[in-house]
Motif scaffolding. Sequence first.
Motif, PDB file in Angstrom:
ATOM      1  N   TYR A 230       0.839  -1.198   0.000  1.00 31.69           N
ATOM      2  CA  TYR A 230       0.000   0.000   0.000  1.00 31.69           C
ATOM      3  C   TYR A 230       0.876   1.251   0.000  1.00 31.69           C
ATOM      4  O   TYR A 230       2.019   1.212   0.455  1.00 31.69           O
ATOM      5  N   THR A 231       0.296   2.360  -0.474  1.00 31.79           N
ATOM      6  CA  THR A 231       0.913   3.657  -0.212  1.00 31.79           C
ATOM      7  C   THR A 231       0.528   4.001   1.223  1.00 31.79           C
ATOM      8  O   THR A 231      -0.643   3.919   1.597  1.00 31.79           O
ATOM      9  N   VAL A 232       1.536   4.334   2.029  1.00 30.15           N
ATOM     10  CA  VAL A 232       1.299   4.601   3.447  1.00 30.15           C
ATOM     11  C   VAL A 232       1.582   6.068   3.745  1.00 30.15           C
ATOM     12  O   VAL A 232       2.578   6.632   3.277  1.00 30.15           O
ATOM     13  N   VAL A 233       0.676   6.692   4.493  1.00 32.22           N
ATOM     14  CA  VAL A 233       0.894   8.062   4.948  1.00 32.22           C
ATOM     15  C   VAL A 233       1.218   7.982   6.440  1.00 32.22           C
ATOM     16  O   VAL A 233       0.401   7.505   7.232  1.00 32.22           O
ATOM     17  N   GLU A 356       1.496  16.303  -6.184  1.00 36.73           N
ATOM     18  CA  GLU A 356       1.046  16.480  -4.799  1.00 36.73           C
ATOM     19  C   GLU A 356      -0.052  15.464  -4.486  1.00 36.73           C
ATOM     20  O   GLU A 356      -0.845  15.117  -5.357  1.00 36.73           O
ATOM     21  N   PHE A 357      -0.052  14.973  -3.260  1.00 35.94           N
ATOM     22  CA  PHE A 357      -1.058  13.997  -2.850  1.00 35.94           C
ATOM     23  C   PHE A 357      -1.915  14.586  -1.734  1.00 35.94           C
ATOM     24  O   PHE A 357      -1.455  15.427  -0.969  1.00 35.94           O
ATOM     25  N   SER A 358      -3.152  14.093  -1.639  1.00 32.33           N
ATOM     26  CA  SER A 358      -4.026  14.545  -0.556  1.00 32.33           C
ATOM     27  C   SER A 358      -4.912  13.394  -0.109  1.00 32.33           C
ATOM     28  O   SER A 358      -5.370  12.580  -0.925  1.00 32.33           O
ATOM     29  N   VAL A 419       7.202   9.641  -1.565  1.00 29.04           N
ATOM     30  CA  VAL A 419       6.683  10.253  -2.793  1.00 29.04           C
ATOM     31  C   VAL A 419       6.132  11.661  -2.550  1.00 29.04           C
ATOM     32  O   VAL A 419       5.895  12.415  -3.480  1.00 29.04           O
ATOM     33  N   PHE A 420       5.910  11.992  -1.254  1.00 31.51           N
ATOM     34  CA  PHE A 420       5.391  13.333  -0.973  1.00 31.51           C
ATOM     35  C   PHE A 420       5.634  13.688   0.494  1.00 31.51           C
ATOM     36  O   PHE A 420       5.450  12.862   1.381  1.00 31.51           O
ATOM     37  N   GLY A 431       9.660  16.516  18.000  1.00 28.85           N
ATOM     38  CA  GLY A 431      10.073  17.451  16.962  1.00 28.85           C
ATOM     39  C   GLY A 431       8.909  17.957  16.143  1.00 28.85           C
ATOM     40  O   GLY A 431       7.740  17.733  16.470  1.00 28.85           O
ATOM     41  N   VAL A 432       9.263  18.636  15.054  1.00 31.90           N
ATOM     42  CA  VAL A 432       8.262  19.225  14.159  1.00 31.90           C
ATOM     43  C   VAL A 432       8.352  18.484  12.831  1.00 31.90           C
ATOM     44  O   VAL A 432       9.444  18.325  12.281  1.00 31.90           O
ATOM     45  N   CYS A 433       7.185  18.031  12.330  1.00 34.74           N
ATOM     46  CA  CYS A 433       7.216  17.177  11.137  1.00 34.74           C
ATOM     47  C   CYS A 433       5.857  17.220  10.449  1.00 34.74           C
ATOM     48  O   CYS A 433       4.839  17.302  11.123  1.00 34.74           O
ATOM     49  N   PRO A 434       5.818  17.188   9.117  1.00 35.05           N
ATOM     50  CA  PRO A 434       4.524  17.070   8.426  1.00 35.05           C
ATOM     51  C   PRO A 434       4.194  15.585   8.185  1.00 35.05           C
ATOM     52  O   PRO A 434       4.950  14.708   8.586  1.00 35.05           O
ATOM     53  N   ARG A 435       3.085  15.315   7.500  1.00 35.27           N
ATOM     54  CA  ARG A 435       2.780  13.923   7.129  1.00 35.27           C
ATOM     55  C   ARG A 435       3.675  13.510   5.958  1.00 35.27           C
ATOM     56  O   ARG A 435       3.962  14.315   5.076  1.00 35.27           O
ATOM     57  N   ILE A 436       4.085  12.260   5.972  1.00 35.89           N
ATOM     58  CA  ILE A 436       5.026  11.751   4.966  1.00 35.89           C
ATOM     59  C   ILE A 436       4.382  10.587   4.210  1.00 35.89           C
ATOM     60  O   ILE A 436       3.916   9.625   4.821  1.00 35.89           O
ATOM     61  N   TRP A 437       4.379  10.688   2.882  1.00 35.54           N
ATOM     62  CA  TRP A 437       3.783   9.650   2.014  1.00 35.54           C
ATOM     63  C   TRP A 437       4.876   8.725   1.472  1.00 35.54           C
ATOM     64  O   TRP A 437       5.853   9.188   0.882  1.00 35.54           O
TER      65      TRP A 437
END
Length: 446
Positions: A230-233, A356-358, A419-420, A431-437
């Motif tokens: 699967y693509t995992v976020v 870009e992914f959403s 991938v994103f 720490g500070v981090c966004p979501r990672i795909w």
Amino acid sequence: MASIQEIATAAKESASKLGIKKFDIYGAVTDQTSVQVDKGEPEQVKASNLSGVTVRVWNDENTMGVTSTTDVNSKGLELALQTAYEASFFGVKENVPDFSPEATVKIDVKQEEKAEPASVSELIEKLLKAEKDVVEAHPAIESVPYNRLAQRGIDKFYLNSDGAMRSESHSYTSVFLYSKTEEEGKKPRSAGAFRLSKSLSELDLDGCIKETADKTISHLNYEKIKTGKYTVVFSPDAFLSLLGAFSNLYNAQSILDNQSLSKADDLGKEIASPLLSVCDDSLHPANIGAETFDGEGTPTRKVSLIENGILKNFLHSAGTAKRMNAKPTGNANIGAKVTVSPNFYHVYAGAPAEKEFSLETAENVVFIDDLQALHAGVKSLQGSFSLPFDGWLVNKGVKTSIDSATVAGDFLEVMKSIVFVEKEPELTPGGVCPRIWVEGLSITGE
């Protein structure tokens, strides 16, 4: 506790009395109060005051001895210096630790005032209300078995016989809520949230309550997931858990001990997708308990670890920096052996993404909120992991809770399969981090 100045004076007097020319001392005093509640009643109140100093002494043959004590009066210090001096004759002969060359460098950081601690009764009252609000959010939420509201004040200092002297203090308050459901014919489901701030008055309790309740409710209708790729976020918290589990990758001490996925000459090598950049940055404005110096008195700083996928730097103590011809980075912990560890991660997008992914439009991606059993499921020297997780299967914005499943992979492959990297960062304890795909990860359903 005596002031740093008094400790320094007492240490110098004791050292000259004992004929000790070279020594350093690192100390910290922590005041902590925490409360836990259970079904509308206070369950536990803990208050502690812990103080500890580590004393290192070098003899004329330049071998070193270390001792720790909780006694910071002049008698305790004299005994610690004496014990460390005696131990120094049995110290290692090779790669003997030394003072950090940056222990006397001036630090230009404004010292924060410590917040006034709240009373225990106020802590209990706030936590009881939080527990009640979570339980009342949905009939299926039966309890909040794990919860904690804690406030902590820390004073730390470093000084050495070359005239280095540093001290700092800070305080913070944290809350953790973790709920559990009971529904007939269904498995219990759980979810949790965490918040951190400088003081109780600034703590986002409502946000923590809402996140705990929303997540728990979203897990009520769960389904099994088909085993496959699967693509995992990864949520910010989940990605930082993985990054932390494999931090030997950029830890100079691990590399010198041959306990790392990297080698000394790997700097400049591409180890991740160009979309990823990672820094260690204790002084990041979002870091609530930001430390301005490490256990050796080296100022902390922003260290770029991965830049657009390229391994840029390692984290160093004074000793590893000397052996690898680098500069200390402010990541040393002092003890019988000096160790190196990250301070505060800052993960952000490197090179711009082609696509870009959403979660609103993506089809059948797995959103992992929380990774579990990291102590058991990570083989940090092989680079592999197999971990149970909490999360959802997301199809065009619709989230379906996953009954129980594990995610497995090779960490270095995961880093290359990004991938994103989303733009919106979130603050987590690490720490500070966004979501990672990440694409093509193996998910095993039960």
